[in-house]
Design an enzyme around this catalytic site. Structure first.
Site, PDB file in Angstrom:
ATOM      1  N   TRP A 121      78.519   7.941  14.646  1.00  0.00           N
ATOM      2  CA  TRP A 121      78.819   9.141  15.426  1.00  0.00           C
ATOM      3  C   TRP A 121      80.274   9.168  15.881  1.00  0.00           C
ATOM      4  CZ3 TRP A 121      78.415   9.580  21.279  1.00  0.00           C
ATOM      5  CH2 TRP A 121      78.590   8.349  21.905  1.00  0.00           C
ATOM      6  N   ASP A 122      80.949   8.029  15.804  1.00  0.00           N
ATOM      7  CA  ASP A 122      82.362   7.953  16.161  1.00  0.00           C
ATOM      8  C   ASP A 122      83.156   9.068  15.488  1.00  0.00           C
ATOM      9  OD1 ASP A 122      80.933   5.566  16.251  1.00  0.00           O
ATOM     10  OD2 ASP A 122      82.712   4.313  16.084  1.00  0.00           O
TER      11      ASP A 122
ATOM     12  N   GLU B 121      73.972   1.530  24.393  1.00  0.00           N
ATOM     13  CA  GLU B 121      73.107   0.765  23.491  1.00  0.00           C
ATOM     14  C   GLU B 121      72.455  -0.439  24.158  1.00  0.00           C
ATOM     15  OE1 GLU B 121      75.909   0.141  20.261  1.00  0.00           O
ATOM     16  OE2 GLU B 121      74.846   1.647  19.092  1.00  0.00           O
TER      17      GLU B 121
ATOM     18  N   LYS C 292      76.309  -0.585  28.198  1.00  0.00           N
ATOM     19  CA  LYS C 292      77.290  -1.052  27.226  1.00  0.00           C
ATOM     20  C   LYS C 292      78.502  -0.129  27.256  1.00  0.00           C
ATOM     21  CE  LYS C 292      77.663  -2.421  22.353  1.00  0.00           C
ATOM     22  NZ  LYS C 292      77.019  -2.337  21.026  1.00  0.00           N
ATOM     23  N   GLN C 293      78.234   1.155  27.463  1.00  0.00           N
ATOM     24  CA  GLN C 293      79.312   2.133  27.344  1.00  0.00           C
ATOM     25  C   GLN C 293      78.950   3.422  28.081  1.00  0.00           C
ATOM     26  OE1 GLN C 293      77.670   1.769  23.356  1.00  0.00           O
ATOM     27  NE2 GLN C 293      78.895   3.574  22.910  1.00  0.00           N
TER      28      GLN C 293
END
Lengths: 753, 753
Positions: A357-358, A485, A598-599
């Site tokens: 998806w980046d 994640e 995680k993010q």
């Protein structure tokens, strides 16, 4: 001011331990092919043909092989099958090989006596320069200077030049040039057949490689030297090699040029693989070195004109952003929509050359506003892989199209870890979001009708199968991994549900609009897609009834419906060394039941839908999530920087800027060893453009609007901006900004804060 | 009545497609070693040395290799390392090989002309009999009769006999006897060195095998024939073989006996591996065939006396339960507490020979009440692997001991799928429950002090690290897979939390009691275990504050705190063929977010703590969960049968009985192809004893109490029962029961319902 400092990445002093980092950071490429910055002569104790079985462990946390050096030669689209990891981009034969011996002593950066070492990647033209003094055991001194580039204009060509100047003594110099197929991809051999050959009268050689998947790669090299050498072939079954010798005296300057053409059966050009390479090479030779370089440099210059971000008052940021843009520009296969940009920017084997998806969320904005054609190609890649996405959906038991979490070149799921592959489903909605972002930023409405409608309908079909209807008559997305994640199976992840709702809403709107404006076109699409009114109603109803775990009154937007039920962690007692990822300090088992992100997740949502949240909600989310976010993903810090900037937390935003820049550049962390964090490169552009310049997303704004908040010390920030078919230059200073239309146009907007 | 029908598993008529099923079902064993019932001569088109890489897929749902036949020779404790699957029991060389040729035509069940085939496993003595008529192409007719057994008395010995009777014609018979190491375990070769040898004067041969892990296995075979043959060695690098020939006339009966001794370096006996085998063999030969068999048969007889369940009025159930008990008896390595009973009862390679919670929860009750010494050994295995369990805990970042979901012989986690390995944590509490069950059923209180206390303290330590404390001051178990493996990450699984609470409560009670009764013994343990009063208080507090997601007023006990939030499924539209597992009709992704149980979960809890739930709760749970339980695990139906019986739903219970019996016995489903579902064998015993006889668990009852509810048609059910050091015979009829103390004792209990 020395312009070089603002344009050149520099390595000063040789440290064997940093070799992999610089190999990644100095990766060269031209969209067609990419080569890591390994030394031409290789490294002692760093064999490149080690066979091993790599396991599908967590890529973020696994310990990679190859402690010292890893060559990497990649052509997007040339892939092989790994028994455990599935599809992976193939590390192709290393074509840059050049070895030197003096009286039998081999030049080796670790074992030879080397001084005055420096290396420099010039971002302006992507040329890599190396120079050092080599003192042989017999006391000869040679000043060695290397340079090389992959032509941005003639993308099948690689050009290398070496100059050896004898300072003292007499040298019996032995030169060996190679094309080596004794390389591996993650420990695997993907080559079914390798045929080396040479014409030593001409000083040329070639390596023909057939991969197990049936791709042909042809590499043809021609050598030119300042003094004529008599070449001898020294092939092995996996290597083409030419060896020559000459005697040099003090004062002599010996130069060697190696010109290589690389072609494959996957190239769009017509003609046989072999003959195209030979033609490329002879055309290049007739152009001559200067003309070749000129074409290349002009091509880079144009790219920089469209993309460069100029920062006055912060040289480090200036160089950093250019390093990021360099890798973004080089990674983009401008004319080939059969591939996209892989997660490591074709600068390493981590993530196996796959598409995440980046591309849509982290990279696309940069391309939208600098190279709309490239952005279009990235979306066309998703259109081209729609059939693969349909096979994914079918495999899971759904109708429609389900984009892969880790996409192969055919769109099929390659992720070997089920928790991501099965549950990180937002990718399918991210692509639709990106398509709308593209249409709104470029005005290319035709894209929707020509390609988009199939993607919309097929993904909407998938979502209608994927939701669960509850007893309250709303529908939900259960068992979902959001962008964060570290929680694999959550209930109604805010980000995912909002993105899916958006995707369904746009599908409905697009169908409604098309039917209204161009009924015959609608009818054709409906027939092609077997779409009946009942299904359209299902899309509409699902869009409407998909619940979000928040509304405009929610104080702290929850990451998911069940977020509150996860365990709180005492970070300080667990994460005892914050210079290493949090994931190293906790088992996955514990991580998966704890509130440790995680993010960015809710903050990513707010970045994509800024107008849907109040400033209080943004602030509350930031204050709540930031302390429990580990940033173990490189996709995280840029988002936090943007939000901090929006919240006018200048110092915090500046700190995040430092972290963003360090991700690839930090030699201490060997950030680029396994490849470039290309999403973070796009993130840096976004931090500057959306964060500091405060550009309102083209998704939600018809015109260029900015709300700049420059970091302390930045005197001026300026960048070109493509916007709805026009090109502008945006200049931001501490207390205002200016938007200047290019192509002779006037300033169209300007404001004082 | 023909007793054979109640004691012999029969295969009538040869079907190549069922070969694997019968190989598993007729597996022979004696605790020390186990051999699948492959034909002595092998099978055409079923090579046993195929190399392949097996992946760690979901064992329940993957498609196994070896469509036709799979030899299996296992000695518990001899294991190897698989690169992906981790530790697996090694499939040892096949020592039963016997091939016959007549005038060059090889006897092969598929290709030869065979008639009158039948095969029979006699459960009384574990002997396998095969007979058929072989007509050769040249028109000779041979009546062939095979029998073989692994001695239950002399466990290193295998005894085979073949008789060939020439009915018509003259036969040039060629005999080949083999010991073959050209076998694989899940596609892997685990042998580092194989040395075949023979003494053809004596008609003996041997095969020495060294595994990659360093285990030595020595197989020595001696052949005896009714007419003297002149043997010739026909070894290959991986096979010892002796070949002989003779001429037979019509009316001749040729017999061949093959006596094999198998020894390994892992045996507890003293002496060199090779010399022990030779000694075993010469001792056996001096005993003679009859005496050998007599010792074996007596041993089986004693085992049946302690364990047989006699059912009058239901011959099918009678034979079925004996088949289950046969496999339970043979799987138990009575004298070796370094191994336990693996999930496939050493009858196949599925589950890799590892130890699961099945041992404690499904198998142990049978052993507790028939062979308490064996039950003790199973628990000693857990004590012996406590160090491995401590390493597991450490690996996950916890203190104490964490038993492996799939235990190696050293106790370390071998499960290759993280969702089970990381999250199915109830195993650690199950072992403590089982230990208490053992102590209460046998009265062996000393076990606790000698072994149990270490297990209690170390597992309590783990639990104190594993719980999360919430803001209400209670603690929780998050991220848990309960017995139902179709929900991998749940919150406060009722079964798990109750088991853990029990485990902690018993730890506290055991420490309190020991300190009170034998303070010096307590002090020694506390010192050994570095246990201080503060930690004891932590155990006590955690035991007290661990929340359960139900109380005595809960109407439907929830499987977990979050169970209600999973999606409802329309089973009928998904599960279109109920003869196949539900898991084949749904993706794991969807399964993991839906209310579809793989197996009993709340009902399992109620089975283990029956006194803690009202009949209304039991009924409500049964009515709620039964329709959404898929029974995709073989651990499920027996539990449902018991609960149905308790709820006096006789017909339903009888249906579950049929399903339990079909799991291994059904040829249609090839139930035993990959091994025996040994937990279900224990489940059948429990269904009969706890369900139909209604025995109150020794866990919760001081004395033998029954509440029988025999299935329709059962006239009498009787079984022996070891209880607190005494042995009893329980006889149940439709309207009453009797408990008769053995060893000359009197009836101690009796009641009329």
């Amino acid at each position: 001011m020395n312009e070089d400092n603002l344009w050149c990445l520099q390595e000063n002093g040789y440290h064997a331990g940093l070799h992999k980092h610089y190999e990644g950071l100095f990766t060269q490429g031209n969209g067609y092919m990419h080569v890591r910055a390994s030394f031409e002569e290789g490294c002692s104790d760093a064999p490149q043909d080690e066979e091993y079985l790599r396991f599908p462990d967590n890529v973020t946390l696994e310990k990679p092989r190859h402690p010292k050096s890893k060559q990497g030669t990649y052509i997007p689209g040339i892939v092989g099958q790994h028994p455990l990891l599935k599809e992976e981009i193939v590390n192709l034969p290393y074509f840059l090989g050049l070895e030197f011996r003096s009286a039998g002593e081999r030049l080796d950066m670790d074992r030879s006596r080397i001084s005055g070492y420096s290396r420099r990647l010039d971002l302006r033209d992507g040329r890599l320069h190396r120079s050092f003094l080599w003192e042989t055991e017999e006391g000869m001194k040679l000043q060695c200077t290397y340079s090389r580039y992959l032509s941005m204009a003639d993308t099948h060509l690689s050009i290398q030049q070496v100059q050896l100047e004898v300072l003292t003594g007499e040298v019996q110099l032995e030169v060996k040039a190679t094309l080596r197929a004794d390389v591996r991809t993650n420990g695997m051999n993907h080559f079914a057949r390798v045929i080396p050959s040479a014409d030593f009268n001409e000083g040329s050689m070639s390596l023909e490689t057939l991969t197990e998947e049936g791709n042909q790669i042809f590499m043809h090299a021609v050598l030119e030297t300042s003094e004529p050498l008599s070449w001898q072939a020294e092939h092995t079954p996996l290597m083409a090699a030419l060896r020559g010798e000459c005697k040099l005296q003090a004062g002599n300057r010996f130069t060697l040029s190696k010109l290589i053409a690389v072609t494959t059966d996957r190239d769009p050009e017509e003609g046989a693989v072999r003959s195209r390479a030979l033609t490329e090479l002879s055309r290049a030779r007739s152009l001559g070195w200067e003309q070749l370089y000129h074409r290349h440099a002009e091509s880079w210059k144009r790219k920089w004109q469209e993309a460069d971000v100029a920062i006055k008052g912060d040289d480090h940021a200036q160089l950093s952003v250019r390093a990021s843009l360099y890798h973004l520009i080089r990674s983009n296969a401008a004319r080939d929509a059969r591939v996209a940009i892989c997660a490591k920017g074709y600068a390493g084997e981590a993530y196996f050359g796959r598409y995440f998806w980046d591309t849509e969320i982290n990279l696309l904005p940069f391309f939208l506003h600098t190279n709309p054609q490239a952005a279009r190609n990235l979306l066309l890649f998703r259109y081209n892989t729609l059939e693969g996405a349909k096979r994914n959906a079918q495999k899971y038991g759904y109708r429609g199209a389900r984009y892969a979490w880790e996409s192969s070149i055919s769109g099929e799921e390659q992720c070997a870890n089920w928790q991501y592959a099965d549950h990180e489903i937002h990718i399918t909605a991210d692509i639709v979001y990106a398509m709308y972002h593209y249409v709104r930023a470029t005005g290319d409405e035709a894209f929707l009708e020509q390609y988009g409608i199939d993607m919309l309908v097929e993904t909407a079909r998938y979502w209608c199968g994927r939701v669960d209807w509850n007893r309250e008559g709303t529908c939900e997305l259960l068992g979902v991994m959001g962008p964060d994640e570290y929680l694999p199976l959550t209930r109604n992840n805010a980000f995912t549900n909002r993105m899916v709702k958006f995707s369904l809403e746009q599908t409905v709107a697009c169908l409604d609009s098309l039917q209204g404006i161009r009924p015959e076109s609608y009818a054709a699409a409906a027939e092609r897609l077997c779409l009946d009114p009942e299904e359209r109603e299902l899309f509409r109803n699902t869009a409407e009834k998909l619940r979000l775990p928040y509304d405009s009154k929610t104080e702290i937007v929850p990451q998911s419906d069940d977020f509150a039920s996860y365990a709180d962690l005492d970070f300080d007692s667990i994460w005892t060394d914050r210079s290493r990822p949090f994931g190293h300090f906790i088992s996955q088992e514990r991580n998966y039941r704890s509130k440790a992100l995680k993010q960015a997740d809710v903050l990513e949502l707010m970045l994509l839908f800024p107008q849907e949240f109040t400033e209080e909600q943004l602030k509350a989310a930031y204050n709540y999530y930031e302390p429990i976010t580990t940033h173990d993903s490189s996709l995280s810090v840029a988002v936090h920087g943007i939000v901090a900037s929006w919240l006018n937390q200048k110092e915090t935003a500046a700190n995040f800027l430092q972290r963003v820049m360090a991700i690839d550049l930090s030699a201490e962390k060997k950030g680029a060893a396994e490849g470039i964090h290309i999403a973070n490169c796009g993130g840096l552009w976004q931090l500057i453009v959306y964060g500091f310049a405060g550009l309102k997303s083209a998704m939600w704004s018809e015109s260029i609007e900015l709300q700049p908040r420059l970091p302390e010390g930045w005197e001026e920030l300026s960048f070109p901006l493509a916007w709805r078919g026009e090109r502008y230059r945006v200049t931001v200073i501490q207390d205002g900004y200016e938007v200047h239309k290019l192509n002779g146009g006037d300033s169209v907007a300007g404001a004082t804060i």
